[in-house]
Every structure is written in C-alpha cells, then in structure tokens.
Design a protein around this motif. Structure first.
Motif, PDB file in Angstrom:
ATOM      1  N   GLY A   1       0.823  -1.215   0.000  1.00  0.00           N
ATOM      2  CA  GLY A   1       0.000   0.000   0.000  1.00  0.00           C
ATOM      3  C   GLY A   1       0.849   1.254   0.000  1.00  0.00           C
ATOM      4  O   GLY A   1       0.649   2.153   0.816  1.00  0.00           O
TER       5      GLY A   1
ATOM      6  N   GLY B   1       1.294   0.962  -5.418  1.00  0.00           N
ATOM      7  CA  GLY B   1       0.104   0.128  -5.256  1.00  0.00           C
ATOM      8  C   GLY B   1      -1.174   0.950  -5.321  1.00  0.00           C
ATOM      9  O   GLY B   1      -2.124   0.597  -6.030  1.00  0.00           O
TER      10      GLY B   1
ATOM     11  N   PRO C   1       7.938  11.350   0.278  1.00  0.00           N
ATOM     12  CA  PRO C   1       8.883  12.476   0.203  1.00  0.00           C
ATOM     13  C   PRO C   1       8.714  13.549   1.287  1.00  0.00           C
ATOM     14  O   PRO C   1       9.716  14.009   1.844  1.00  0.00           O
TER      15      PRO C   1
ATOM     16  N   ARG D   1      13.037  -1.616   1.796  1.00  0.00           N
ATOM     17  CA  ARG D   1      13.192  -1.428   3.248  1.00  0.00           C
ATOM     18  C   ARG D   1      14.569  -0.844   3.523  1.00  0.00           C
ATOM     19  O   ARG D   1      15.524  -1.124   2.796  1.00  0.00           O
TER      20      ARG D   1
ATOM     21  N   TRP E   1       9.889   8.785  -6.329  1.00  0.00           N
ATOM     22  CA  TRP E   1       8.461   9.044  -6.316  1.00  0.00           C
ATOM     23  C   TRP E   1       7.820   8.925  -7.716  1.00  0.00           C
ATOM     24  O   TRP E   1       6.819   8.254  -7.894  1.00  0.00           O
TER      25      TRP E   1
HETATM   26  C1  FAD Z   1      11.863   9.659   3.719  1.00  0.00           C
HETATM   27  C2  FAD Z   1      11.770   9.518   2.232  1.00  0.00           C
HETATM   28  C3  FAD Z   1      11.896  10.647   1.435  1.00  0.00           C
HETATM   29  C4  FAD Z   1      11.839  10.528   0.052  1.00  0.00           C
HETATM   30  N1  FAD Z   1      11.964  11.646  -0.708  1.00  0.00           N
HETATM   31  C5  FAD Z   1      11.890  11.560  -2.034  1.00  0.00           C
HETATM   32  C6  FAD Z   1      12.005  12.714  -2.845  1.00  0.00           C
HETATM   33  O1  FAD Z   1      12.214  13.798  -2.354  1.00  0.00           O
HETATM   34  N2  FAD Z   1      11.889  12.592  -4.180  1.00  0.00           N
HETATM   35  C7  FAD Z   1      11.656  11.388  -4.768  1.00  0.00           C
HETATM   36  O2  FAD Z   1      11.544  11.325  -5.991  1.00  0.00           O
HETATM   37  N3  FAD Z   1      11.539  10.251  -4.025  1.00  0.00           N
HETATM   38  C8  FAD Z   1      11.660  10.304  -2.678  1.00  0.00           C
HETATM   39  N4  FAD Z   1      11.547   9.176  -1.916  1.00  0.00           N
HETATM   40  C9  FAD Z   1      11.343   7.875  -2.572  1.00  0.00           C
HETATM   41  C10 FAD Z   1       9.871   7.556  -2.808  1.00  0.00           C
HETATM   42  O3  FAD Z   1       9.110   7.895  -1.695  1.00  0.00           O
HETATM   43  C11 FAD Z   1       9.764   6.073  -3.121  1.00  0.00           C
HETATM   44  O4  FAD Z   1      10.399   5.871  -4.357  1.00  0.00           O
HETATM   45  C12 FAD Z   1       8.314   5.598  -3.181  1.00  0.00           C
HETATM   46  O5  FAD Z   1       7.719   5.714  -1.913  1.00  0.00           O
HETATM   47  C13 FAD Z   1       8.230   4.159  -3.634  1.00  0.00           C
HETATM   48  O6  FAD Z   1       6.895   3.756  -3.598  1.00  0.00           O
HETATM   49  P1  FAD Z   1       6.505   2.214  -3.641  1.00  0.00           P
HETATM   50  O7  FAD Z   1       5.014   2.186  -3.641  1.00  0.00           O
HETATM   51  O8  FAD Z   1       7.231   1.524  -4.722  1.00  0.00           O
HETATM   52  O9  FAD Z   1       7.096   1.576  -2.303  1.00  0.00           O
HETATM   53  P2  FAD Z   1       6.850   1.913  -0.771  1.00  0.00           P
HETATM   54  O10 FAD Z   1       6.509   3.346  -0.579  1.00  0.00           O
HETATM   55  O11 FAD Z   1       8.027   1.363  -0.048  1.00  0.00           O
HETATM   56  O12 FAD Z   1       5.557   1.068  -0.390  1.00  0.00           O
HETATM   57  C14 FAD Z   1       5.581  -0.340  -0.350  1.00  0.00           C
HETATM   58  C15 FAD Z   1       4.623  -0.811   0.710  1.00  0.00           C
HETATM   59  O13 FAD Z   1       4.519  -2.226   0.612  1.00  0.00           O
HETATM   60  C16 FAD Z   1       4.421  -2.748   1.914  1.00  0.00           C
HETATM   61  N5  FAD Z   1       4.771  -4.169   1.880  1.00  0.00           N
HETATM   62  C17 FAD Z   1       5.997  -4.731   1.750  1.00  0.00           C
HETATM   63  N6  FAD Z   1       5.904  -6.065   1.789  1.00  0.00           N
HETATM   64  C18 FAD Z   1       4.589  -6.361   1.952  1.00  0.00           C
HETATM   65  C19 FAD Z   1       3.864  -7.564   2.072  1.00  0.00           C
HETATM   66  N7  FAD Z   1       4.453  -8.762   2.041  1.00  0.00           N
HETATM   67  N8  FAD Z   1       2.507  -7.493   2.230  1.00  0.00           N
HETATM   68  C20 FAD Z   1       1.872  -6.294   2.242  1.00  0.00           C
HETATM   69  N9  FAD Z   1       2.520  -5.125   2.162  1.00  0.00           N
HETATM   70  C21 FAD Z   1       3.864  -5.156   2.000  1.00  0.00           C
HETATM   71  C22 FAD Z   1       5.358  -1.896   2.721  1.00  0.00           C
HETATM   72  O14 FAD Z   1       5.068  -1.956   4.099  1.00  0.00           O
HETATM   73  C23 FAD Z   1       5.078  -0.517   2.129  1.00  0.00           C
HETATM   74  O15 FAD Z   1       4.053   0.147   2.826  1.00  0.00           O
HETATM   75  C24 FAD Z   1      11.628   9.251  -0.537  1.00  0.00           C
HETATM   76  C25 FAD Z   1      11.504   8.113   0.281  1.00  0.00           C
HETATM   77  C26 FAD Z   1      11.592   8.240   1.652  1.00  0.00           C
HETATM   78  C27 FAD Z   1      11.478   7.014   2.519  1.00  0.00           C
END
Ligand code: FAD
Length: 414
Positions: free
Chosen positions: A11, A15, A45, A112, A297
């Motif tokens: 989520g 997702g 972010p 992670r 992001w």
């Molecule tokens: C503090 C921070 C600041 C950032 N700042 C920037 C920025 O300034 N500019 C930029 O471009 N990007 C930034 N990023 C990166 C950006 O936020 C990420 O690239 C983006 O959040 C990725 O989204 P995602 O949905 O792929 O993964 P995630 O956001 O990691 O979400 C994945 C989710 O899946 C869940 N999950 C994992 N395994 C399971 C399972 N087995 N069952 C159910 N759920 C599960 C996790 O708990 C998590 O909630 C930042 C990231 C962080 C952490």
C-alpha cells in the motif's frame, strides 16, 4: 474490459496509484489492496522534509482521500501482510491464514532501509527512516533543538534529515563512506555544493568515515565511535545507508529477481499474470535498453499507472525519463535523466555561489541528465531537460552553459 480479480500487494504510492488507475480505466472487477502498514497509502517524500519540519499537516500525505477506496469499490486491507504467493495456482496467502485468488497480481512491495550490523544499533534513540511513524518519532526527538544528532549515510535521505535536524537547532554530524556527500549520485562538484550548503548551516561532516560502534547507557544511545576512533556524542542516531528492494515474496515463488524484480517495459515479471512496480521493480527501459531500478516518487507513480494498464491488456510501457527532487535548507533541486549514461563532469549554467543554476550531463554530445537548482519554475527547466534527453540531439557544452540561449531553443523543432 476484463472483470477478473486483481490483487495488489503493498500500500505505497505504486500500489495505490495502480488501484486508482484500474478504476479510472474502467476495470469493473474486484480490486483488493493488501497493505502491511496500518496507515492508508501515503506519500513518503514530505516525511523527511516539510512534514518532519512541521510545515505540512497530514492532509498533504494521502495518495487518495480516505473515502476514495470505499467509493470506488477497492477493498483496502490495512495491517495485512502477504506471507506467500503461488503464481501457478494464482493465489496469495495473507497473514491470517486466508488464501485469495487472483487473475492478475501486482507486487508493489517497495524497499526497506538497509540495516548495519553495528554494535549498539538496537539502543533506544537509534533508528532507520522510511515510514510516517519514523517521521513522527524523529520529529519528537528533534523539535526542541539542543541535541546531538549523528546521521550515518551521505545520500539523499541522510542529507535531508541532517538539514531538518539542523533547522530545528540541533548539533548535527554526518558520517559517510564517500569523499563528498551525494558524490555517487551527482559527482564531486555538485556534491560539494550540497556540502557547503550544509556547512553554512552548521552541519559537520566526517568523510570518508564509517561508524565502528554505537555506545549507550541504560539502553539509550550516548554516542557513535567512528572507524578513526573519534567519539561523537549522540542523543539521536539515524542510519540512512540506502534501501533494499523487498523481493522476498517474488524470490520464494521462483520469480526472476536481480537487484529487484525483473520486468519487461510493461512491468510484467517472469511469472504469467504477475506484475511489479515502484521501488521493487527492476524494469527494462526502452531508452537505455538496460534494466533500471529507481527509488523515486515519479517512478512509483508512473509505474503504478503502467502496471494497471498492462494488467488490463492496454498498451503501456514505462518509458518516461526518470525524475526526482529534494529540498534542503533554502535549496530546491530537481533532476531528470539517466545517471548510468553519464560520461564526464557536468556543464553548469548559472551560479553555484548564488544557489541558482542548471547542470547538464552528456554522453557523445547528447544531454542524458539535467538538474535545476532554485531555477525559476516559470522557465519549466525540467520539462525542457526531459525533452532534450528524449530528442537525443547533440548540443555543445558552450551553448548549454550560455544563459543567453533560452533552453527551449535547444530543442530540435524550435
Ligand atoms: C523519507 C523519504 C523521502 C523521500 N523523498 C523523495 C524525494 O524527495 N523525491 C523522490 O523522488 N523520491 C523520494 N523518496 C522515494 C519515494 O518515496 C519512493 O520511491 C516511493 O515511496 C516508492 O513507492 P513504492 O510504492 O514503490 O514503495 P513503498 O513506498 O516502499 O511502499 C511499499 C509498501 O509495501 C508494503 N509491503 C511490503 N511487503 C509487503 C507484504 N508482504 N505485504 C503487504 N505489504 C507489503 C510496505 O510496508 C510498504 O508500505 C523518498 C523516500 C523516503 C522514505
């Protein structure tokens, strides 16, 4: 349009964007979003920037409004970690022992924080940073100021957290393995720009240096010892040394994994009916012809859209130019491009001293990446940089450096 059941694992932004796109494209079948975290999908972010600084409230974070899921018939299950997937049977297992059938499955499990096997890393006051809970926790520690904070890691998150900690009036020391912070990402000259920015705001650097151990009393952190033997006092320590893609479900199911889950440009994995998007996906990019895993992001946003369309059998490819941004102190930076294609140092237009400039990286005369720092948004520098990269036309560095030549004049059809 198919009415098959679509299950999304994870989520985060990828997702939730996929769920939103499925409904926007008219998918009428069940959509189930299984999220391990107990919070509705939110943007990360701001967590290390304006939200950590208390300049943005919680309303700035949700990917879609709270009521959207029920209104659009998306079954959002929070606190529901998926424990296994079976691509042959097309089922997923959830933590409570239940098994769900799917027609298509999206793995959007993100990444992670990487952990360090450091003595003392389990002391109170030591943590990693990824979630909204981490942001609340760190804000509570930083907000009063006057504390010693040690940041381990000289990448984007370490630098953003150092900026926030210092802005709150804490004494911040940052350790990193690089000679220059962000050196691996943007090279020594621009990494040096960010270092100077931080030093001007009181952040102290130990580079290159690693943490040899974390010390504490009564279960609480009191300091960090560097590999050079220096003892730094610390009330709070954040370990920000990168992330590891969460591939365990895919790996256990025999899906091809290499630095993330391998996909084609439509985000199909090696298992029929299984897709991957966001930080966890290592997708074949049509521009470079190589696999590319992005931790940004815009990649999660675009990937969620592409995967949803591909699951519905629509034309879709993740072929956008990668983009990200950062805000640190009074600097707003945006970057577009392909770091793996860069050959040589950047060409600068504007002034690093005035903190207002563009930087262009090239390969064989073509622009392959570009950064804008505090550049007027009305000039839309990132839009033009992306167009320049996509156009693949050669541009002389002298012209790139010349503020008298409007950027859009460099485009082939200008
Ligand atoms: C503090 C921070 C600041 C950032 N700042 C920037 C920025 O300034 N500019 C930029 O471009 N990007 C930034 N990023 C990166 C950006 O936020 C990420 O690239 C983006 O959040 C990725 O989204 P995602 O949905 O792929 O993964 P995630 O956001 O990691 O979400 C994945 C989710 O899946 C869940 N999950 C994992 N395994 C399971 C399972 N087995 N069952 C159910 N759920 C599960 C996790 O708990 C998590 O909630 C930042 C990231 C962080 C952490």
């Amino acid at each position: 349009m198919s009415t098959e059941s679509i299950v999304i694992v994870g989520g985060g932004l990828a997702g939730a964007t996929a769920a939103k796109t499925l409904r926007a494209e008219g998918h009428g079948g069940p959509v189930i979003l299984l999220a391990e975290e107990r919070h509705r999908p939110y943007l990360r972010p701001p967590l290390s920037k304006e939200y950590l600084l208390g300049k943005a409230d919680g309303d700035a974070l949700p990917v879609v409004p709270a009521g959207w899921y029920a209104e659009n018939g998306v079954e959002l299950r929070l606190g529901a970690p998926v424990t296994g997937i079976n691509p042959a049977a097309r089922t997923v297992s959830v933590g409570n022992g239940q098994t769900l059938d799917y027609g298509s499955l999206l793995l959007a499990t993100g990444a992670r924080p990487r952990r360090l096997p450091l003595p003392g890393s389990d002391l109170a006051g030591v943590g990693t940073f990824r979630t909204i809970d981490d942001s609340h926790h760190l804000r509570a520690g930083l907000a009063g100021g006057g504390r010693n904070v040690v940041m381990i890691g000289s990448g984007w998150i370490g630098m953003e957290l150092a900026a926030a900690a210092s802005t709150y009036g804490n004494t911040v020391t940052l350790l990193g393995l690089e000679d220059v912070p962000l050196g691996a990402a943007i090279g020594p000259e621009l990494g040096g720009f960010f270092r100077s920015l931080h030093e001007a705001n009181g952040v102290r650097f130990r580079l290159p240096a690693s943490a040899a151990g974390i010390t504490g009393t009564s279960g609480r952190v009191t300091g960090v010892v560097t590999d050079a033997g220096e003892a730094l006092p610390a009330d709070l320590v954040v370990i920000a040394v990168g992330v590891v893609p969460e591939v365990s479900l895919a790996e256990a199911a025999g899906i091809a994994v290499r630095n993330g889950i391998l996909t084609d440009p439509s985000l199909r994995t090696s298992a029929p009916g299984v897709f991957a998007a966001g930080d966890v996906a290592n997708a074949l990019h049509p521009f470079t012809g190589g696999h590319h895993r992005s931790e940004h992001w815009s990649n999660a946003l675009n990937g969620g859209k592409v995967a949803a369309r591909a699951m519905l059998g629509l034309d879709a490819a993740l072929d956008t130019v990668p983009y990200f941004y950062t805000d640190q102190f009074d600097v707003s930076m945006e970057y577009s491009g392909f770091p793996t294609l860069i050959a040589g140092p950047p060409t600068i237009r504007g002034s690093l001293e005035d903190k207002e400039f563009l930087a262009f990286w090239q390969r064989d005369g073509r622009v392959v990446a570009g950064m804008s720092v505090n550049w007027p948004r009305s000039a839309k520098p990132q839009k033009t940089i992306k167009q320049l990269i996509s156009a693949k036309t050669a541009v002389s560095p002298d012209v790139l450096a010349d503020p008298g030549v409007p950027l859009d004049r460099l485009l082939p059809d200008a």
